[in-house]
Design an enzyme around this catalytic site. Structure first.
Site, short mmCIF file in Angstrom:
data_model
loop_
_atom_site.label_atom_id
_atom_site.label_comp_id
_atom_site.label_asym_id
_atom_site.label_seq_id
_atom_site.Cartn_x
_atom_site.Cartn_y
_atom_site.Cartn_z
N PHE A 33 94.47 -37.44 -31.63
CA PHE A 33 93.36 -36.95 -32.29
C PHE A 33 93.73 -35.90 -33.40
CE2 PHE A 33 90.58 -33.18 -32.23
CZ PHE A 33 89.23 -34.01 -32.34
N TRP A 36 100.56 -30.46 -35.24
CA TRP A 36 100.33 -30.07 -33.84
C TRP A 36 99.59 -31.07 -33.08
CZ3 TRP A 36 104.09 -26.97 -32.57
CH2 TRP A 36 104.25 -25.85 -33.34
N CYS A 53 83.90 -33.44 -29.10
CA CYS A 53 85.01 -33.95 -28.43
C CYS A 53 85.68 -33.03 -27.68
CB CYS A 53 86.26 -34.78 -29.51
SG CYS A 53 85.30 -35.84 -30.42
N LEU A 54 85.57 -31.75 -28.67
CA LEU A 54 86.68 -30.61 -27.87
C LEU A 54 85.78 -29.91 -26.49
CD1 LEU A 54 87.66 -28.86 -31.05
CD2 LEU A 54 89.03 -30.32 -29.62
N ALA A 98 87.09 -32.03 -23.74
CA ALA A 98 88.42 -31.78 -23.43
C ALA A 98 88.50 -30.60 -23.09
CB ALA A 98 89.21 -31.91 -24.63
N ARG A 99 87.89 -29.49 -23.46
CA ARG A 99 88.11 -28.28 -22.87
C ARG A 99 87.38 -27.90 -21.33
NH1 ARG A 99 85.43 -25.42 -28.34
NH2 ARG A 99 87.62 -25.50 -29.44
N GLN A 117 103.76 -5.53 1.44
CA GLN A 117 102.66 -5.04 0.94
C GLN A 117 102.64 -5.53 -0.41
OE1 GLN A 117 101.24 -1.13 1.59
NE2 GLN A 117 100.96 -1.50 3.70
N GLU A 175 93.11 -26.37 -28.25
CA GLU A 175 91.62 -26.42 -27.95
C GLU A 175 90.91 -25.28 -28.29
OE1 GLU A 175 90.47 -29.45 -26.95
OE2 GLU A 175 92.16 -30.58 -26.53
N THR A 226 91.79 -21.04 -29.28
CA THR A 226 92.84 -19.94 -28.70
C THR A 226 91.93 -19.02 -27.80
OG1 THR A 226 92.35 -18.38 -30.47
CG2 THR A 226 94.11 -19.97 -30.88
C1 LIG Z 1 101.57 -28.21 -27.92
C2 LIG Z 1 100.11 -28.39 -28.93
C3 LIG Z 1 99.57 -29.45 -28.96
C4 LIG Z 1 98.12 -29.60 -29.70
N1 LIG Z 1 97.50 -30.73 -29.75
C5 LIG Z 1 96.86 -30.89 -30.89
C6 LIG Z 1 96.15 -32.07 -31.02
O1 LIG Z 1 96.29 -33.19 -30.32
N2 LIG Z 1 95.09 -32.25 -32.08
C7 LIG Z 1 94.65 -31.22 -32.73
O2 LIG Z 1 94.00 -31.37 -33.57
N3 LIG Z 1 95.41 -29.88 -32.59
C8 LIG Z 1 96.31 -29.98 -31.60
N4 LIG Z 1 97.10 -28.57 -31.44
C9 LIG Z 1 96.53 -27.44 -32.44
C10 LIG Z 1 95.84 -26.32 -31.49
O3 LIG Z 1 94.49 -26.84 -31.52
C11 LIG Z 1 95.88 -25.22 -32.62
O4 LIG Z 1 97.13 -24.69 -32.61
C12 LIG Z 1 94.68 -23.97 -32.37
O5 LIG Z 1 93.50 -24.59 -32.42
C13 LIG Z 1 95.14 -22.65 -33.25
O6 LIG Z 1 95.31 -23.13 -34.57
P1 LIG Z 1 96.71 -22.19 -34.98
O7 LIG Z 1 98.05 -22.62 -34.21
O8 LIG Z 1 96.87 -22.74 -36.49
O9 LIG Z 1 96.51 -20.58 -35.03
P2 LIG Z 1 95.89 -19.75 -35.91
O10 LIG Z 1 94.29 -20.43 -36.23
O11 LIG Z 1 96.53 -19.57 -37.14
O12 LIG Z 1 95.54 -18.45 -35.12
C14 LIG Z 1 96.50 -17.52 -34.84
C15 LIG Z 1 96.13 -16.50 -34.14
O13 LIG Z 1 94.97 -15.75 -34.91
C16 LIG Z 1 93.94 -15.65 -33.89
N5 LIG Z 1 92.64 -15.60 -35.18
C17 LIG Z 1 92.43 -16.81 -35.87
N6 LIG Z 1 91.10 -16.45 -36.40
C18 LIG Z 1 90.56 -15.39 -35.87
C19 LIG Z 1 89.24 -14.69 -36.01
N7 LIG Z 1 88.30 -15.16 -36.93
N8 LIG Z 1 89.30 -13.67 -35.37
C20 LIG Z 1 90.39 -13.05 -34.59
N9 LIG Z 1 91.42 -13.82 -34.45
C21 LIG Z 1 91.71 -14.96 -34.97
C22 LIG Z 1 94.04 -16.73 -33.07
O14 LIG Z 1 93.23 -16.48 -31.82
C23 LIG Z 1 95.47 -16.91 -32.90
O15 LIG Z 1 95.93 -15.84 -32.07
C24 LIG Z 1 98.04 -28.48 -30.50
C25 LIG Z 1 98.77 -27.19 -30.40
C26 LIG Z 1 99.69 -27.40 -29.50
C27 LIG Z 1 100.54 -25.82 -29.42
#
Ligand SMILES: Cc1cc2nc3c(=O)[nH]c(=O)nc-3n(C[C@H](O)[C@H](O)[C@H](O)COP(=O)(O)OP(=O)(O)OC[C@H]3O[C@@H](n4cnc5c(N)ncnc54)[C@H](O)[C@@H]3O)c2cc1C
Length: 408
Positions: free
Chosen positions: A152, A185, A262-263, A266-267, A303, A387, A389
């Site tokens: 996906f 990812w 879809c999410l 999954a969630r 304890q 899915e 954060t």
């Molecule tokens: C092992 C793995 C498998 C994955 N599999 C899939 C997959 O199959 N398909 C797919 O599409 N994706 C997949 N992902 C991606 C995943 O869904 C994203 O990593 C996730 O949505 C977060 O996006 P990012 O990593 O870019 O973080 P960012 O969006 O850059 O966020 C970084 C930090 O900023 C915070 N943040 C962001 N916006 C805000 C806001 N407005 N206010 C406050 N804080 C904020 C976030 O909470 C986080 O702590 C996968 C990720 C991993 C690690």
């Protein structure tokens, strides 16, 4: 040497590697709330995990290899499309059974559960809900047996929490679309036969499409050096002028709501799955605490260790109740996205905290691969991020109760 070994705690490595001693905690007799079918489905998954996952998973994780030998077993226990109707090859089960299967699989490993979640909720679900009859018949039965594996593609290098900003594009070329962009990812990407991909059309509307391995210009490089979900394969999806036949577009829903639907599914599965990981950490820590002697008594008699274990079972029980109720709402088609967010966030956080506490109960032994706890802990660091954060799910609850979005 012999003298020393008399006083040294000697874990029975062989026994632990070959024997899965898991006993599921059910402190509030929640089994009484499940039907006979739920229990049968749950127990079949539980036995399969003990037999097929536990003996091989540590080595797979250490070697960072997806154990593809388990694909047929996942299909047999109904983990690929549990709630997809039988006419399309799914198991035709309810949402509670779906959750229970995810719980049991994640009790074994979050990476294995990720593979099942992606296949079911992120690939089969959109084809079932947003696809046409031809697409359903072409793909769903093969996805249910594992003959075809899917991934996906939503997240991009510049757009994670904000997928609506995606840059991947399709251009209408008359008799086909041209797809350009990149996703990263992506679970299962390196071996997937098909990818459900989300891209914007020329009007900026998000569309779902099915991309098949072998299409020219489509590549799926693997992401290496993960410390988390090591038994799950992660990669990129790269589209360089890929010709997409028009019949590969999912016709029945578009816009951001389509991938978000879809999410939701999954969630919901992750909320259950996280309980499985937490139960395994708790059960391991409880057994260890009763066996491990320090200062002439089991550490379970102290304890401080009792506090840890008592808090763990309390949090697991609260999560079980929350999630059982969510399952009943899901079955009645009443569960909201915000309710699902709350359960995903709460349960994954709960499981990660329990993994960290349980790791400490085992002392140095807790960092080894002889026990599952450290692997669960590392895995959950991904589960708390993907899915949606931990922060984003909190903002979803905040928006739901105040009516004000704090995202932007
Ligand atoms: C092992 C793995 C498998 C994955 N599999 C899939 C997959 O199959 N398909 C797919 O599409 N994706 C997949 N992902 C991606 C995943 O869904 C994203 O990593 C996730 O949505 C977060 O996006 P990012 O990593 O870019 O973080 P960012 O969006 O850059 O966020 C970084 C930090 O900023 C915070 N943040 C962001 N916006 C805000 C806001 N407005 N206010 C406050 N804080 C904020 C976030 O909470 C986080 O702590 C996968 C990720 C991993 C690690």
């Amino acid at each position: 040497m012999i003298l020393i070994s008399k006083f040294v705690y000697k874990p029975n490595y062989k026994k632990r590697m070959s024997q899965d001693l898991f006993q599921a905690p059910d402190y509030y007799q929640l089994d009484d709330l499940l039907t006979e079918e739920h229990l049968l489905v749950r127990d079949a998954a539980r036995e399969w995990v003990k037999r097929e996952v536990s003996p091989i998973i540590e080595e797979a994780a250490q070697q960072a290899k997806f154990p593809s030998s388990i694909i047929s077993g996942l299909a047999e226990i109904g983990a690929f499309g549990p709630y997809i109707p039988e006419e399309y090859g799914g198991a035709g089960l309810d949402q509670m059974s779906y959750g229970l299967i995810m719980q049991e699989i994640e009790r074994g490993d979050s990476g294995v559960r990720s593979t099942a979640s992606v296949q079911s909720s992120l690939v089969m679900y959109p084809i079932w809900k947003y696809g046409n009859e031809e697409q359903r018949k072409k793909y769903l039965p093969k996805l249910a047996t594992g003959e075809l594996m899917g991934c996906f593609g939503l997240t991009e290098p510049n757009h994670g929490s904000n997928p609506g900003g995606m840059e991947t594009k399709i251009k209408d070329m008359g008799n086909h679309y041209l797809l350009n962009g990149a996703k990263m990812w992506i679970s299962n990407a390196p071996f997937a036969d098909i990818a459900v991909v989300w891209a914007k059309n020329e009007e900026g509307r998000i569309k779902g499409l099915i991309v098949e391995r072998g299409m020219e210009g489509f590549t799926t490089p693997e992401t290496h050096n993960k410390w988390s979900l090591r038994a799950s394969s992660t990669g990129e999806l790269i589209f360089d002028n890929v010709k997409i036949p028009k019949e590969n577009i999912l016709p029945n829903k578009d816009g951001l709501g389509a991938p978000l639907g879809c999410l939701d599914s999954a969630r919901y599965g992750i909320a259950w799955g996280a309980i499985g990981a937490a139960m395994d950490c708790y059960d391991t820590a409880l057994r260890y605490a009763k066996e491990r002697i320090q200062f002439g008594k089991p550490i379970a008699a102290t304890q401080l260790q009792q506090k840890k274990l008592a808090e763990m079972i309390t949090e697991i029980t609260k999560a079980q109740l929350l999630t059982w109720r969510l399952g009943t709402l899901k079955n009645e088609n009443k569960a909201t996205s915000a309710q699902i967010s709350m359960a995903k966030r709460n349960n994954v956080d709960m499981a990660l905290k329990i993994a960290r506490e349980a790791r400490q109960v085992l002392g140095a032994m807790g960092i080894t691969g002889e026990y599952s706890i450290m692997r669960h802990m590392m895995n959950l660091e991904s589960v708390i991020t993907y899915e949606g954060t931990h922060d984003i799910h909190l903002l979803i609850t905040g928006m739901d109760i105040t009516g004000i979005s704090a995202f932007k």
